[in-house]
Design a protein around this motif. Structure first.
Motif, PDB file in Angstrom:
ATOM      1  N   SER A 113       0.807  -1.220   0.000  1.00 57.08           N
ATOM      2  CA  SER A 113       0.000   0.000   0.000  1.00 57.08           C
ATOM      3  C   SER A 113       0.839   1.269   0.000  1.00 57.08           C
ATOM      4  O   SER A 113       0.330   2.337  -0.346  1.00 57.08           O
ATOM      5  N   SER A 118       5.504   7.595  -0.954  1.00 56.63           N
ATOM      6  CA  SER A 118       4.210   7.962  -0.369  1.00 56.63           C
ATOM      7  C   SER A 118       4.379   9.125   0.607  1.00 56.63           C
ATOM      8  O   SER A 118       3.524  10.004   0.693  1.00 56.63           O
ATOM      9  N   ASP A 398       1.826   5.150  -4.860  1.00 60.68           N
ATOM     10  CA  ASP A 398       0.825   4.284  -4.218  1.00 60.68           C
ATOM     11  C   ASP A 398      -0.514   4.510  -4.902  1.00 60.68           C
ATOM     12  O   ASP A 398      -0.656   5.367  -5.781  1.00 60.68           O
ATOM     13  N   LYS A 400      -3.362   5.691  -3.798  1.00 57.04           N
ATOM     14  CA  LYS A 400      -3.993   6.981  -3.527  1.00 57.04           C
ATOM     15  C   LYS A 400      -3.402   8.074  -4.393  1.00 57.04           C
ATOM     16  O   LYS A 400      -4.124   8.908  -4.950  1.00 57.04           O
ATOM     17  N   TYR A 401      -2.094   8.067  -4.541  1.00 57.76           N
ATOM     18  CA  TYR A 401      -1.425   9.081  -5.358  1.00 57.76           C
ATOM     19  C   TYR A 401      -1.827   8.935  -6.821  1.00 57.76           C
ATOM     20  O   TYR A 401      -2.115   9.915  -7.510  1.00 57.76           O
ATOM     21  N   SER A 404      -5.267  10.257  -7.379  1.00 59.21           N
ATOM     22  CA  SER A 404      -5.331  11.713  -7.382  1.00 59.21           C
ATOM     23  C   SER A 404      -4.837  12.267  -8.710  1.00 59.21           C
ATOM     24  O   SER A 404      -5.393  13.239  -9.227  1.00 59.21           O
ATOM     25  N   THR A 439      -6.112  -2.212  -3.956  1.00 63.57           N
ATOM     26  CA  THR A 439      -5.337  -1.257  -4.736  1.00 63.57           C
ATOM     27  C   THR A 439      -6.041  -0.938  -6.040  1.00 63.57           C
ATOM     28  O   THR A 439      -6.150   0.212  -6.445  1.00 63.57           O
ATOM     29  N   VAL A 442      -9.056   1.415  -5.721  1.00 66.95           N
ATOM     30  CA  VAL A 442      -8.791   2.809  -5.398  1.00 66.95           C
ATOM     31  C   VAL A 442      -8.069   3.529  -6.517  1.00 66.95           C
ATOM     32  O   VAL A 442      -8.353   4.663  -6.852  1.00 66.95           O
ATOM     33  N   SER A 443      -7.126   2.822  -7.158  1.00 67.79           N
ATOM     34  CA  SER A 443      -6.155   3.547  -7.968  1.00 67.79           C
ATOM     35  C   SER A 443      -6.565   3.855  -9.394  1.00 67.79           C
ATOM     36  O   SER A 443      -6.337   4.924  -9.894  1.00 67.79           O
TER      37      SER A 443
END
Length: 448
Positions: A113, A118, A398, A400-401, A404, A439, A442-443
């Motif tokens: 993760s 990160s 990661d 989340k990045y 975004s 993953t 989310v990604s």
């Protein structure tokens, strides 16, 4: 007759559309195969990063304008044209490039993760915009993420200065249960079981038979020594181009270096740190216990509440400030030093405040000018490229990045990133399936 002609035209249009769609599908299929092929053949770079020169032994040696200057005790003390302290270099291009892949790969964490990046994101001054970073448990760690710019020049690492080498620093977060949470056995199993990493380590360390933790640390250290930021507008001014700074920035620089403000005594140019431990008495955020800082690793009560003097390079990119991120802006951080010696020390604590900390009584305008000057220390011209594809198949930095970035692309109207299916094709990771599914949810996927 008109109706028949219209139907014929529709059929032609439909045919064209089908052909076009088939062509696009073939193109995307071809791209996926090409990307997968690239991923299976990770060739490490054979040339040094910018600002490094490859010597006869194949090692990358740093070259800067500052090597032409001298300084008192070789510590950067003096005028604007002063030399830099000793630094680390001499790694091979392959070792630096391997470190780049490892740095951005979440494979290095316990559950896939988090990567090193990160908490040290290139677009955030190699910090993370947070008061305190979030570890693999989902909880905040005790301290903020310091920048990694110019760490090649440092000989103490972590806020409390507990590590003496970049290699020691590099593996610390990997095996800290509150940060990346991994352990040596699992990390080695993940890397050795990956389709690409064994051959990449062989390229970087041809004399060794299999991947070892020592090589992971060396590669991460090698990459970090390539993070050089010495071409800000301040540097251009220091090298003789005086128009590089505005009038207000020059005023701020002079206040910064004055014997009244005394900022430069600890934040010594050109690095804008003396890399020493200093007790300055900054407050903890509300609800947090007092952090003893360097007292613990050095077992010295005189260092209670002491933390390493951070570099101010790219400081405008790394808010919030101080070891626990208690100050949101540069103005707030600059103002702390003029409020009185020890004014924020909590009741019951007897700290040995650094002798440089006093009451300069700077005006609001003087504080504003210092902030102006600090913005002139920004230089990200040598920011390394984030790998578009990782050997693990996980999203770089990661999930989340990556999400975004994809969201930003959608908002800006740019072409969206490749679909998540590519990651499945590239997936050589030994990360457990549950985490991989999370993953993907989310990604979105890898990105350029």
């Amino acid at each position: 007759m008109i109706a028949v002609k219209s139907k014929f035209q529709n059929l032609i249009s439909l045919g064209i559309a089908l052909i076009a769609g088939l062509s696009l599908a073939l193109v995307f299929a071809s791209m996926s195969k090409a990307q997968a092929s690239d991923a299976a053949n990770f060739e490490l770079k054979q040339h040094c990063p910018p600002s490094f020169e490859k010597n006869a032994k194949g090692h990358c040696m740093l070259r800067t304008m500052y090597e032409f200057y001298n300084s008192v005790q070789n510590r950067g003390v003096g005028g604007t044209q002063t030399s830099l302290p000793d630094h680390r270099d001499g790694f091979t291009p392959a070792q630096i490039d391997l470190g780049r892949y490892l740095f951005f790969d979440p494979l290095l964490s316990k559950d896939g993760s988090l990567s090193c990046a990160s908490c040290h994101q290139p677009d955030k001054g190699f910090s993370d915009d947070m008061d305190r970073s979030v570890g693999v448990t989902g909880e905040k760690v005790p301290r903020s993420a310091p920048t990694l710019w110019n760490v090649a020049f440092l000989d103490r690492f972590f806020w409390d200065g507990r590590a003496d080498t970049l290699e020691e620093q590099a593996v610390g977060p990997l095996f800290d249960p509150k940060e990346m949470g991994n352990n040596p056995q699992q990390l080695l199993a993940s890397l050795r079981g990956n389709d690409s990493y064994p051959s990449m380590f062989k390229q970087a360390f041809p004399e060794t038979e299999q991947i070892e933790i020592e090589q992971v640390a060396t590669a991460l250290a090698a990459f970090q020594t390539s993070l050089i930021s010495l071409n800000s507008r301040y540097d251009q001014y220091a090298h003789g181009f005086h128009d590089a700074l505005s009038e207000n920035e020059i005023k701020g620089m002079n206040i910064f270096r004055s014997f009244v403000a005394r900022c430069a005594e600890c934040h010594q140019p050109p690095l804008f740190t003396n890399n020493q431990i200093a007790v300055i008495g900054t407050p903890e955020p509300e609800g947090m216990p007092f952090d003893p800082g360097a007292e613990v690793p050095f077992n010295d009560k005189r260092m209670r509440g002491g933390f390493k003097v951070p570099t101010l390079r790219n400081i405008a990119k790394t808010a919030p400030y101080m070891h626990s991120g208690g100050m949101k802006s540069l103005r707030e951080a600059a103002g702390f030093y003029t409020k009185g010696r020890g004014h924020a020390v909590p009741e019951g604590e007897e700290l040995i405040i650094h002798w440089h900390i006093w009451e300069p009584n700077l005006t609001d305008e003087e504080l504003d000018r210092i902030v102006d000057f600090l913005h002139a220390l920004t230089d990200e011209s040598l920011t390394p490229q984030i790998p578009s594809v990782l050997p693990s198949g996980l999203p770089a930095v990661d999930a989340k990045y990556a999400a975004s970035l994809q969201n930003n692309k959608v908002l800006s109207g740019d072409k969206p990133m490749p679909s998540v299916s590519n990651n499945k094709k590239l997936g050589a990771s030994s990360i457990n399936n549950q985490q991989q599914e999370h993953t993907e949810e989310v990604s979105g996927d890898i990105y350029e």
